[in-house]
Design an enzyme around this catalytic site. Structure first.
Site, PDB file in Angstrom:
ATOM      1  N   GLY A  14      52.795  17.853  -4.435  1.00  0.00           N
ATOM      2  CA  GLY A  14      53.094  19.038  -3.446  1.00  0.00           C
ATOM      3  C   GLY A  14      54.335  18.696  -2.554  1.00  0.00           C
ATOM      4  O   GLY A  14      54.761  17.603  -2.408  1.00  0.00           O
ATOM      5  N   CYS A 132      51.891  23.266  11.812  1.00  0.00           N
ATOM      6  CA  CYS A 132      53.370  22.855  11.788  1.00  0.00           C
ATOM      7  C   CYS A 132      53.937  23.403  12.982  1.00  0.00           C
ATOM      8  O   CYS A 132      54.698  22.700  13.630  1.00  0.00           O
ATOM      9  CB  CYS A 132      53.919  23.374  10.663  1.00  0.00           C
ATOM     10  SG  CYS A 132      53.809  24.804   9.861  1.00  0.00           S
ATOM     11  N   ARG A 237      57.617  35.303   9.290  1.00  0.00           N
ATOM     12  CA  ARG A 237      58.382  34.666   8.179  1.00  0.00           C
ATOM     13  C   ARG A 237      59.771  34.981   8.047  1.00  0.00           C
ATOM     14  O   ARG A 237      59.998  36.023   8.074  1.00  0.00           O
ATOM     15  CB  ARG A 237      57.665  34.860   6.856  1.00  0.00           C
ATOM     16  CG  ARG A 237      58.028  33.972   5.659  1.00  0.00           C
ATOM     17  CD  ARG A 237      57.725  32.559   5.899  1.00  0.00           C
ATOM     18  NE  ARG A 237      56.096  32.320   5.590  1.00  0.00           N
ATOM     19  CZ  ARG A 237      55.477  31.372   5.956  1.00  0.00           C
ATOM     20  NH1 ARG A 237      55.905  30.426   6.446  1.00  0.00           N
ATOM     21  NH2 ARG A 237      54.325  31.618   5.575  1.00  0.00           N
ATOM     22  N   HIS A 244      61.160  25.394  11.243  1.00  0.00           N
ATOM     23  CA  HIS A 244      60.623  26.519  11.838  1.00  0.00           C
ATOM     24  C   HIS A 244      61.216  26.602  13.385  1.00  0.00           C
ATOM     25  O   HIS A 244      61.655  25.657  13.896  1.00  0.00           O
ATOM     26  CB  HIS A 244      59.092  26.296  12.104  1.00  0.00           C
ATOM     27  CG  HIS A 244      58.183  26.342  10.954  1.00  0.00           C
ATOM     28  ND1 HIS A 244      58.668  26.868   9.772  1.00  0.00           N
ATOM     29  CD2 HIS A 244      56.801  26.511  10.725  1.00  0.00           C
ATOM     30  CE1 HIS A 244      57.634  26.878   9.060  1.00  0.00           C
ATOM     31  NE2 HIS A 244      56.571  26.687   9.699  1.00  0.00           N
TER      32      HIS A 244
END
Length: 339
Positions: A14, A132, A237, A244
């Site tokens: 991933g 995160c 989003r 971010h």
């Protein structure tokens, strides 16, 4: 000769798994042997690490005995099943999912903020890596908390699609290409990534907040050891691949000036201040966040609506500092001070 360690990565195929390998090599982590693990579907693939070609093994058939440190990033249900198995076999699991973040006996760690809690891993041989968005927010809040205390934190995050995985990035690329070629959009426009902002990440909770938003509440309180801290989050989003961004509106216990906050953040570990007023300079997901290890803070100003308010803009790479790097920094402290 310095000791080297046997390391495993579950979820090696991933985005976070790939970044873990990249950063482990960049930071010359003392690895004796690296084992790559995934589900049966991805087992058999070969990945490159330090001039070696390593075969990905099926975690269902793997014995964790002999592994010193295991990085988990393959989803919450996988962690719930295999982290206790790995821990019982003697491996210290650094888990990047939400599976164990809220367990009282498992430390939730941002190394620059609460590294003194790392020894609690001995309870179950598991350390949780925070969400995160939470990680980058903690780096900005901790110096202010230590100086003047915190009463309330309002958070609005603008999160890159990589936070939803490789498939989300592919979807953003596909949607953008379709729209730029006048092919029109497909499906529900309110869920379209391209040229859109979606104020919903993860599942909706009974209180009207999403789980992503509540993660920031629960994790902020746990990491800062402030179980009653008022935290009010909104998560959206945005059509960005990496990085971010977060707007923080902070109410402190004692008044503090914007200049003092900038002085504190200039000295804060893991933080880079980007706050030139003339000419105006500020961090963005593209210019600073993506592919960098630091957390960047700018737009620091005193809140004109509150006598003890401070506003700021915080940016970081959600896959690096928001996941892989934070986990590796935890591992570096483990091997230096606890193993």
């Amino acid at each position: 000769m310095s000791r080297k360690f046997k390391v495993a990565i579950l979820g090696a195929t991933g985005l976070v798994g790939e970044t873990l390998m990249e950063i482990l090599e960049q930071r010359k982590f003392p690895i004796e042997e690296l084992t790559l693990l995934a589900s049966k579907r991805s087992a058999g693939k070969r990945l490159s690490f330090a001039d070696k070609n390593i075969k990905v093994l099926d975690v269902a058939e793997f014995d964790f005995k002999g592994i010193d440190i295991a990085f988990f990033s393959a989803g919450g249900s996988v962690s719930e099943e295999y982290a206790p198995i790995a821990g019982a076999a003697g491996a210290i699991v650094i888990d990047n999912t939400s599976a164990f973040r809220y367990d009282d006996d498992i430390p939730l760690i941002v190394p620059e903020v609460n590294a003194d809690s790392i020894p609690e891993y001995k309870n179950r041989n598991i350390i949780a890596n925070p969400n995160c968005s939470t990680i980058q927010i903690m780096l900005a809040l901790k110096p202010i908390l230590d100086e003047v205390g915190l009463e309330r934190v309002n958070i609005a995050t603008y999160q890159a699609v990589s936070g939803a995985g490789r498939s989300a990035m592919q979807r953003l690329s596909r949607e953008t290409a379709q729209l730029m070629n006048a092919k029109g959009a497909e499906g529900d426009l309110s869920r379209q990534f391209a040229f859109n902002v979606i104020p919903e990440i993860d599942v909706m909770q009974e209180n009207g907040y999403t789980k992503e938003e509540m993660k920031m509440v629960w994790e902020t309180r746990k990491i800062l050891s402030l179980p009653k801290l008022a935290v009010n989050p909104t998560a959206a989003r945005v059509p960005v691949f990496f990085g971010h961004s977060a707007a923080l509106h902070i109410e402190t216990s004692q008044k503090i000036s914007a200049d003092k906050v900038m002085n504190l953040l200039q000295k804060a570990p893991g933080v880079e201040l980007v706050d030139g007023r003339d000419p105006v300079r500020f961090p963005t997901a593209l210019s600073h966040g993506a592919n960098n290890d630091a957390t960047f803070v700018g737009r620091i100003r005193e809140d004109i609506s509150h006598p003890r308010g401070i506003n700021m803009w915080v940016v970081a790479d959600n896959i690096r500092k928001g996941a892989a790097l934070n986990a590796i920094q935890i591992a570096e402290i483990l091997v230096k001070s606890h193993l």
